[in-house]
Design an enzyme around this catalytic site. Structure first.
Site, mmCIF file in Angstrom:
data_model
loop_
_atom_site.group_PDB
_atom_site.id
_atom_site.type_symbol
_atom_site.label_atom_id
_atom_site.label_comp_id
_atom_site.label_asym_id
_atom_site.label_seq_id
_atom_site.Cartn_x
_atom_site.Cartn_y
_atom_site.Cartn_z
ATOM 1 N N LEU A 1 0.810 -1.209 0.000
ATOM 2 C CA LEU A 1 0.000 0.000 0.000
ATOM 3 C C LEU A 1 0.848 1.265 0.000
ATOM 4 O O LEU A 1 0.414 2.296 -0.518
ATOM 5 C CB LEU A 1 -0.951 -0.007 1.194
ATOM 6 C CG LEU A 1 -2.050 -1.071 1.119
ATOM 7 C CD1 LEU A 1 -3.002 -0.939 2.306
ATOM 8 C CD2 LEU A 1 -2.831 -0.979 -0.192
ATOM 9 N N ASP A 2 2.028 1.224 0.590
ATOM 10 C CA ASP A 2 2.908 2.390 0.482
ATOM 11 C C ASP A 2 3.188 2.701 -0.987
ATOM 12 O O ASP A 2 3.168 3.858 -1.415
ATOM 13 C CB ASP A 2 4.228 2.142 1.219
ATOM 14 C CG ASP A 2 4.159 2.515 2.688
ATOM 15 O OD1 ASP A 2 3.379 3.428 3.032
ATOM 16 O OD2 ASP A 2 4.876 1.903 3.486
ATOM 17 N N VAL A 3 3.461 1.657 -1.766
ATOM 18 C CA VAL A 3 3.739 1.857 -3.195
ATOM 19 C C VAL A 3 2.479 2.301 -3.926
ATOM 20 O O VAL A 3 2.464 3.324 -4.624
ATOM 21 C CB VAL A 3 4.300 0.564 -3.815
ATOM 22 C CG1 VAL A 3 4.333 0.661 -5.338
ATOM 23 C CG2 VAL A 3 5.706 0.286 -3.270
#
Length: 525
Positions: free
Chosen positions: A433-435
């Protein structure tokens, strides 16, 4: 594209080899601009890739996701395809923005392999850094990664960014000090390594306490605890309906809006050339959003605290800087400012005065407390796009848990899609999710820039890890579903350093201090 308000219709298209294509038109009346976006599987990677499973296997996703299991393990959903879909739409929006400034682009090209390599970029950089002092976290006998399980059978994730808070929480549950001490380094480094071998004593401490007791101990210590939800379950109070929201701000009647500079040249190297982005971000999500805008040609000015971002010094090092930091920030300009002081905030306002975009991922309420929120900065720079990349957005109320990748995976039900088929819900230790959150934020910024070009005046863009998760949870399991021993037509990557040295990936990677993915688009007239 439909969520952005476009009319989407199936239309016959010339046969092309690859994953698909998108044809979009813009302009009033007769069609004034036809833009084709072509998406294939391999792109510049010289391998016979023909499926999501092929791409995950060859480009390192199965390797990174599988580290916690001790063997390459596919993600049982179309993650590489989802990443590439966001990249494709971002490329289309960038090309349309360039057209509004006088530069015609007729074709955008990208590939699922390039999306996958971008998703593994920080791990690829770390694996190819020439840092003899770097000692990766290794599996330990008897150790196990989160989630944890309470005495009454509730599976949950915990999060804290501070060692003293970690110590207080585990001490309250009766864990012994040596185990608490041994657990902190792998817990702190799990975002960098995609493994988290925690001492068995910590897991035993949670199985001896009811979930209500654990939550109370966490609240006293300052730790965030979130239940791990399966498919169809959620801990989210108000789930977002789209990956981003773009909100027009009230028209500032004291000054005319400042549109993006017009570049009448028939061709520029990249579609956002001439745009200025001011960025104040940390960790992965926010810096990656700025990185994507820089890859599209924008000038990105990064605001860091006096002495520089501490992330610059986190091993492994490459050429005097953290390899993972380079993967997200190489090529950005840097201005140091203490945002806790009036002088530091004044520096930001001066930078914004000549900018098109201001991007931050501060904690909720910080922008308003610093008088650097969207409405305030729109007065400084009429026409500004103000983008906030958060963890939960406003979906968890006024006192949300810490908004980091694994907690959001757990709380929104994504953990039920990332687990091995047949296994219990478990967040991936790859920073999914960071990406995706960084990519969605950049996509929202491009949508806001187009909206500004059409109507003028400032726009506020809100994205979050939670809103990015809708890209995956809306569609559920995809073509990569099935037995986790999925057979593909290409070998599984088992070492990212070997991948970087493979000449078949040479055209998709840049190698300086460490290996980094190249730009994931091609733009042609």
């Amino acid at each position: 594209m439909a969520l952005l308000g476009c009319t989407v219709a199936d239309a016959p298209a010339p046969h092309t080899e690859g994953a698909g294509s998108l044809i979009t038109t813009s302009g009033d009346g007769p069609v004034s601009h036809v833009l084709t976006c072509a998406i294939d599987w391999a792109g510049p990677v010289a391998l016979p890739l023909a499926s999501e499973a092929d791409v995950q296997a060859a480009c390192g996703i199965t390797h990174v996701h599988g580290r916690r299991y001790g063997r390459p393990t596919p993600l049982p959903l179309d993650y590489a395809g989802a990443v590439t879909g966001v990249l494709a739409v971002t490329g289309v929006l960038a090309a349309l923005h360039a057209a509004a400034r006088g530069t015609r682009i007729g074709r955008v090209g990208t590939s699922v392999a390039q999306g996958a390599l971008l998703a593994t970029g920080q791990y690829l950089a770390a694996a190819t850094a020439d840092d003899e002092a770097w000692l990766p976290v290794l599996p330990v006998p008897g150790a196990a990664a989160p989630p944890f399980t309470s005495a009454d059978g509730v599976r949950f994730e915990v999060e804290t960014l501070h060692a003293e808070v970690w110590q207080r929480f585990w001490a309250a549950l009766g864990a012994d000090r040596p185990a608490i001490r041994r657990g902190w380094p792998p817990f702190q480094l799990r975002y960098a390594t995609a493994v988290c071998p925690l001492p068995g004593e910590l897991h035993r401490a949670t199985t001896g306490a009811a979930y209500s007791v654990i939550r109370a101990a966490a609240a006293r210590a300052g730790v965030s605890v979130v239940r791990v939800c399966g498919p169809g379950e959620t801990e989210v109070v108000a789930a977002p309906s789209a990956p981003w929201s773009v909100t027009p701000l009230p028209v500032d009647r004291t000054a005319a809006p400042a549109p993006s500079p017009v570049l009448p040249s028939p061709a520029v190297p990249w579609p956002l050339a001439g745009l200025v982005v001011v960025e104040s971000t940390t960790r992965v999500q926010g810096p990656l959003a700025g990185h994507v805008l820089a890859l599209l040609g924008a000038r990105v000015i990064r605001v860091e605290p006096p002495g520089g971002d501490p992330m610059r010094g986190i091993a492994p090092m490459a050429g005097g800087c953290s390899a993972r930091f380079l993967a997200l920030n190489r090529g950005k300009e840097v201005v140091e400012a203490d945002l806790g002081t009036a002088g530091g905030r004044s520096t930001v306002r001066e930078l914004v005065r000549d900018a098109d975009v201001f991007l931050h991922n501060w904690a909720p309420g910080k922008a308003a407390a610093r008088d650097l929120d969207a409405a305030g900065l729109a007065v400084v720079r009429p026409g500004l796009v103000h983008a906030w990349a958060s963890g939960w957005g406003e979906a968890m109320g006024i006192a949300p848990p810490i908004g980091t990748d694994y907690l959001v995976q757990a709380g929104c039900g994504l953990a039920g899609l990332t687990a091995r088929p047949g296994g219990p819900p478990a967040p991936s230790l790859m920073t999914l999710l960071d990406v995706l959150g960084g990519l969605v934020c950049a996509e929202g910024v491009l949508a806001a820039l187009l909206s500004r070009a059409a109507a003028g005046h400032s726009r506020r863009v809100d994205t979050s890890l939670l809103s990015a998760a809708t890209v995956l949870t809306t569609h559920g399991r995809g073509a990569a579903s099935g037995p986790w021993e999925t057979v593909t037509s290409v070998p599984f990557c088992t070492d990212l350093a070997d991948l970087a040295a493979d000449p078949r990936f040479g055209a998709a990677l840049n190698r300086r201090e460490c290996a980094l993915p190249g730009r994931p688009w091609e733009f042609t007239a």
